[in-house]
Design a protein around this motif. Structure first.
Motif, short mmCIF file in Angstrom:
data_model
loop_
_atom_site.label_atom_id
_atom_site.label_comp_id
_atom_site.label_asym_id
_atom_site.label_seq_id
_atom_site.Cartn_x
_atom_site.Cartn_y
_atom_site.Cartn_z
N ALA A 30 3.15 -2.80 0.27
CA ALA A 30 3.94 -3.41 -0.80
C ALA A 30 3.56 -2.82 -2.07
O ALA A 30 4.21 -2.33 -2.95
N ARG A 31 2.16 -2.41 -2.17
CA ARG A 31 1.58 -1.70 -3.06
C ARG A 31 2.37 -0.19 -3.25
O ARG A 31 2.56 0.42 -4.46
N ILE A 32 2.47 0.31 -2.03
CA ILE A 32 2.97 1.70 -2.10
C ILE A 32 4.34 1.47 -2.46
O ILE A 32 4.85 2.56 -3.34
N LYS A 33 5.20 0.57 -2.23
CA LYS A 33 6.37 0.58 -2.57
C LYS A 33 6.66 0.58 -4.16
O LYS A 33 7.53 1.29 -4.71
N VAL A 34 5.69 -0.18 -5.03
CA VAL A 34 5.81 -0.35 -6.19
C VAL A 34 5.41 1.19 -6.74
O VAL A 34 6.07 1.71 -7.71
#
Length: 168
Positions: A30-34
């Motif tokens: 999820a952090r990578i998506k942001v």
């Protein structure tokens, strides 16, 4: 308006990130998506600024700019738009490309009242709120669009600065 275009997707990705357990693999994803959403905004903005700066430098021998206090503008209610426009980055790119192509960039002082002066007769009509987009000069009766009038005044002042008759 690069950030505004991606705001919904970015908000959704950040909400998803906030719900994940710290240290989990799903949180990492999820952090990578942001981060991907932020990178897309950054790259789109940089691409646009490079293209605009290059077109201006190729088409003009001399470019006159108003030296705006971007950090001050970023503290107003227009902060998101100021940051999204990337004014400071645009100015830097313009100067770098002008140096590379042998062009001249002349900055006008931020204290020059470009939107207050009548471009026809030179009368200073005083400060106006930002919602006043058109006005009429009380001295000569000329009708002005705020932005076009400011651009004409910046051009005249820039030419004076270039000739050494005014300070930057």
């Amino acid at each position: 308006r690069h950030l505004r275009r991606c705001e919904k997707a970015l908000a959704r990705a950040q909400r998803s990130l906030a719900k994940k357990v710290k240290g989990s693999n799903n949180r990492t994803k999820a952090r990578i998506k942001v981060a991907v959403h932020h990178r897309k905004v950054r790259e789109a903005r940089a691409d646009h600024l490079h293209k605009i700066a290059l077109r201006l430098v190729r088409d003009n021998q001399t470019i006159y700019l108003e030296d705006l206090a971007v950090s001050g503008l970023a503290r107003t209610r227009l902060a998101k738009s100021v940051h999204d426009a990337g004014l400071a980055t645009f100015t830097r790119l313009l100067e770098e490309k002008a140096l590379q192509y042998g062009r001249t960039v002349i900055k006008i002082s931020r204290w020059f009242p470009s939107s207050q002066l009548c471009s026809a007769c030179g009368t200073n009509t005083g400060r106006k709120p930002l919602d006043v987009r058109q006005w009429t000069c009380p001295s000569c009766g000329a009708s002005h669009d705020r932005d076009i009038n400011a651009a004409i005044n910046i051009l005249h002042e820039g030419r004076r600065v270039a000739a050494g008759q005014a300070e930057t």
